[in-house]
Design a protein around this motif. Structure first.
Motif, PDB file in Angstrom:
ATOM      1  N   GLY A 101       0.919  -1.333   0.213  1.00 43.39           N
ATOM      2  CA  GLY A 101       0.261  -0.409  -0.151  1.00 43.39           C
ATOM      3  C   GLY A 101       0.342   1.303  -0.137  1.00 43.39           C
ATOM      4  N   GLY A 102       1.793   1.662   0.477  1.00 40.48           N
ATOM      5  CA  GLY A 102       2.616   2.577   1.077  1.00 40.48           C
ATOM      6  C   GLY A 102       3.407   2.654  -1.059  1.00 40.48           C
ATOM      7  N   HIS A 103       3.512   1.689  -1.213  1.00 43.63           N
ATOM      8  CA  HIS A 103       4.244   1.689  -2.416  1.00 43.63           C
ATOM      9  C   HIS A 103       3.685   2.161  -3.811  1.00 43.63           C
ATOM     10  CE1 HIS A 103       8.653   0.142  -2.397  1.00 43.63           C
ATOM     11  NE2 HIS A 103       8.414  -0.564  -1.782  1.00 43.63           N
ATOM     12  N   LEU A 104       2.462   1.843  -2.950  1.00 44.20           N
ATOM     13  CA  LEU A 104       0.968   2.350  -4.353  1.00 44.20           C
ATOM     14  C   LEU A 104       0.672   3.592  -3.944  1.00 44.20           C
ATOM     15  CD1 LEU A 104      -1.048   1.634  -6.195  1.00 44.20           C
ATOM     16  CD2 LEU A 104      -2.548   0.488  -4.434  1.00 44.20           C
ATOM     17  N   ALA A 105       0.407   3.924  -2.865  1.00 42.41           N
ATOM     18  CA  ALA A 105       0.213   5.280  -2.755  1.00 42.41           C
ATOM     19  C   ALA A 105       1.444   6.580  -3.241  1.00 42.41           C
ATOM     20  CB  ALA A 105       0.349   5.796  -1.372  1.00 42.41           C
ATOM     21  N   ALA A 106       1.987   5.824  -3.215  1.00 40.51           N
ATOM     22  CA  ALA A 106       3.616   7.113  -3.758  1.00 40.51           C
ATOM     23  C   ALA A 106       3.008   7.158  -5.339  1.00 40.51           C
ATOM     24  CB  ALA A 106       4.613   6.479  -2.798  1.00 40.51           C
ATOM     25  N   ARG A 107       2.805   6.125  -6.034  1.00 36.97           N
ATOM     26  CA  ARG A 107       3.119   6.027  -7.139  1.00 36.97           C
ATOM     27  C   ARG A 107       1.920   6.631  -7.676  1.00 36.97           C
ATOM     28  NH1 ARG A 107       3.648   2.404 -11.720  1.00 36.97           N
ATOM     29  NH2 ARG A 107       5.795   1.448 -10.237  1.00 36.97           N
ATOM     30  N   LEU A 108       0.668   6.541  -6.761  1.00 41.77           N
ATOM     31  CA  LEU A 108      -0.168   7.243  -7.355  1.00 41.77           C
ATOM     32  C   LEU A 108       0.300   8.427  -7.398  1.00 41.77           C
ATOM     33  CD1 LEU A 108      -2.997   5.654  -6.032  1.00 41.77           C
ATOM     34  CD2 LEU A 108      -2.506   5.318  -8.237  1.00 41.77           C
ATOM     35  N   ALA A 109       0.032   9.421  -6.148  1.00 37.71           N
ATOM     36  CA  ALA A 109       1.041  10.367  -5.620  1.00 37.71           C
ATOM     37  C   ALA A 109       1.414  10.996  -6.730  1.00 37.71           C
ATOM     38  CB  ALA A 109       1.524  11.007  -4.421  1.00 37.71           C
ATOM     39  N   ASN A 110       2.502  10.557  -7.415  1.00 38.95           N
ATOM     40  CA  ASN A 110       3.869  11.215  -8.179  1.00 38.95           C
ATOM     41  C   ASN A 110       2.779  10.905  -9.684  1.00 38.95           C
ATOM     42  OD1 ASN A 110       5.690  11.099  -6.588  1.00 38.95           O
ATOM     43  ND2 ASN A 110       6.319   8.667  -6.985  1.00 38.95           N
ATOM     44  N   ASN A 111       1.548  10.100  -9.894  1.00 37.51           N
ATOM     45  CA  ASN A 111       1.086  10.709 -10.724  1.00 37.51           C
ATOM     46  C   ASN A 111       0.260  11.227 -10.658  1.00 37.51           C
ATOM     47  OD1 ASN A 111       2.338   8.559 -12.816  1.00 37.51           O
ATOM     48  ND2 ASN A 111       0.744   6.990 -11.777  1.00 37.51           N
ATOM     49  N   GLY A 112      -0.081  12.030  -9.772  1.00 39.73           N
ATOM     50  CA  GLY A 112      -0.962  13.597  -9.646  1.00 39.73           C
ATOM     51  C   GLY A 112      -1.597  12.907  -8.658  1.00 39.73           C
ATOM     52  N   VAL A 113      -2.437  11.710  -8.666  1.00 37.00           N
ATOM     53  CA  VAL A 113      -3.617  11.205  -8.016  1.00 37.00           C
ATOM     54  C   VAL A 113      -3.788  11.265  -6.779  1.00 37.00           C
ATOM     55  CG1 VAL A 113      -5.100   8.940  -7.316  1.00 37.00           C
ATOM     56  CG2 VAL A 113      -4.142   9.433  -9.577  1.00 37.00           C
ATOM     57  N   ASP A 114      -4.844  11.985  -5.913  1.00 34.45           N
ATOM     58  CA  ASP A 114      -4.193  12.964  -4.526  1.00 34.45           C
ATOM     59  C   ASP A 114      -5.320  11.181  -3.446  1.00 34.45           C
ATOM     60  OD1 ASP A 114      -5.632  13.694  -2.651  1.00 34.45           O
ATOM     61  OD2 ASP A 114      -7.656  14.852  -2.757  1.00 34.45           O
ATOM     62  N   VAL A 115      -4.329  11.009  -2.863  1.00 32.31           N
ATOM     63  CA  VAL A 115      -4.686   9.648  -2.420  1.00 32.31           C
ATOM     64  C   VAL A 115      -5.230   9.877  -0.929  1.00 32.31           C
ATOM     65  CG1 VAL A 115      -3.570   7.510  -1.054  1.00 32.31           C
ATOM     66  CG2 VAL A 115      -2.983   8.493  -3.438  1.00 32.31           C
ATOM     67  N   VAL A 116      -6.322   9.140  -0.425  1.00 29.94           N
ATOM     68  CA  VAL A 116      -7.025   9.057   0.680  1.00 29.94           C
ATOM     69  C   VAL A 116      -6.559   7.311   0.836  1.00 29.94           C
ATOM     70  CG1 VAL A 116      -9.313   9.218   2.170  1.00 29.94           C
ATOM     71  CG2 VAL A 116      -8.993  10.384  -0.624  1.00 29.94           C
ATOM     72  N   GLY A 117      -5.695   7.858   2.667  1.00 26.79           N
ATOM     73  CA  GLY A 117      -5.481   6.586   3.207  1.00 26.79           C
ATOM     74  C   GLY A 117      -5.948   6.130   3.946  1.00 26.79           C
TER      75      GLY A 117
END
Length: 294
Positions: free
Chosen positions: A26-42
């Motif tokens: 989940g940490g790796h996924l959240a970082a990737r999404l954020a780098n792609n401009g996605v607003d991540v709700v954890g």
């Protein structure tokens, strides 16, 4: 599904929920999404989120990646009911939130096939969970299929094989061996059993598959692996090689209940649907783990 047919794709959502966002994958996924401009709700237990009681914030969310779970197989033998409650009922609560919000979902499952299934195992093989953890995940898959069919929801199931990579901690095999390999105070590598073989897939490849799943229209279950298997002995050799050291190896000769001795994923379905392919080879992946520890 016809593995020769690539499915239509959607764009990534501008906002997405990642349950289990503080965990290894989940940490790796959240970082990737954020780098792609996605607003991540954890949403994670470590940050106060309880799958069985709390509400997940869904305002403006376009997709949910559901990774939060109890996941360590040996622990599942000690308390199967707890694993079923969190992994199955917890998933059903997430599905209900998605249904009410009209949001698509990716559910992260595991190896749910029989111990004696022919390898490489495809998604067409009949499920026959070999441990309580896999049983709880298969029950959660059934909940996903029920919601998809009954409420016309877009839900994609990813059956992850043995994920490893930098940042993995706890008692899992690769970090356990890697820590022994780099620690000068450890004189020998100790392993429960050198023989079992697993399909080890690097966390970066898993994240690629998760991101690809958000673009699918939903409705399928897909294996996520490397398409090859390596033994525990192979892991030890690769860790020692990457660490540039030599240590004796002790095989304790332990056998877990219902141990599956060789696992290889048929990954052709996800490749055909999305174009996804694993990019990181075994030796390079193990080296990335060793490099993260030194």
């Amino acid at each position: 599904m016809d593995v020769g047919t690539q499915l239509p794709v959607r764009t990534l959502p501008t906002r997405a929920v990642v349950t289990g966002h503080t965990g290894f994958i989940g940490g790796h996924l959240a970082a990737r999404l954020a780098n792609n401009g996605v607003d991540v709700v954890g949403f994670s237990k470590s940050t106060g989120g309880d799958l069985l009681h709390d509400e997940i914030p869904m305002d403006g969310v376009g997709h949910v990646f559901h990774l939060a779970a109890l996941s360590y197989v040996p622990d599942s033998w000690n308390d199967p009911a707890a694993f079923h409650l969190v992994n199955t009922h917890g998933t059903t609560r997430v599905l209900e939130k998605c249904r009410r919000a009209g949001v698509s979902m990716t559910f992260v499952s595991t190896f749910v096939y029989a111990a004696d299934a022919p390898m490489p195992v495809s998604e067409a093989a009949l499920p026959a969970p070999a441990n309580p953890y896999a049983f709880s995940k298969l029950a959660a898959e059934d909940a996903c299929r029920f919601y998809a069919r009954t409420f016309d929801m877009d839900i994609t199931i990813l059956r992850l094989f043995n994920t490893y990579g930098p940042g993995q901690s706890g008692p899992f095999l690769v970090p356990t061996i890697a820590r022994q390999a780099v620690d000068p105070a450890v004189s020998e590598i100790s392993a429960a059993n050198l023989a079992p073989r697993r399909d080890f897939v690097h966390v970066d490849d898993v994240v690629d598959a998760l991101v690809a799943s958000a673009r699918l229209p939903g409705g399928g279950a897909y294996n996520v692996g490397s398409g090859t298997s390596h033994s525990v002995g192979d892991v030890i050799a690769a860790c020692l090689n990457a660490a540039g050291t030599a240590k004796p190896v002790r095989d304790r000769g332990e056998v877990r209940p219902n141990e599956v001795m060789d696992i290889v994923a048929d990954i052709s379905a996800l490749t055909a649907a999305t174009g996804w392919q694993p990019r990181i080879g075994f030796e390079a992946g193990i080296r990335s783990v060793i490099d993260s520890l030194v």
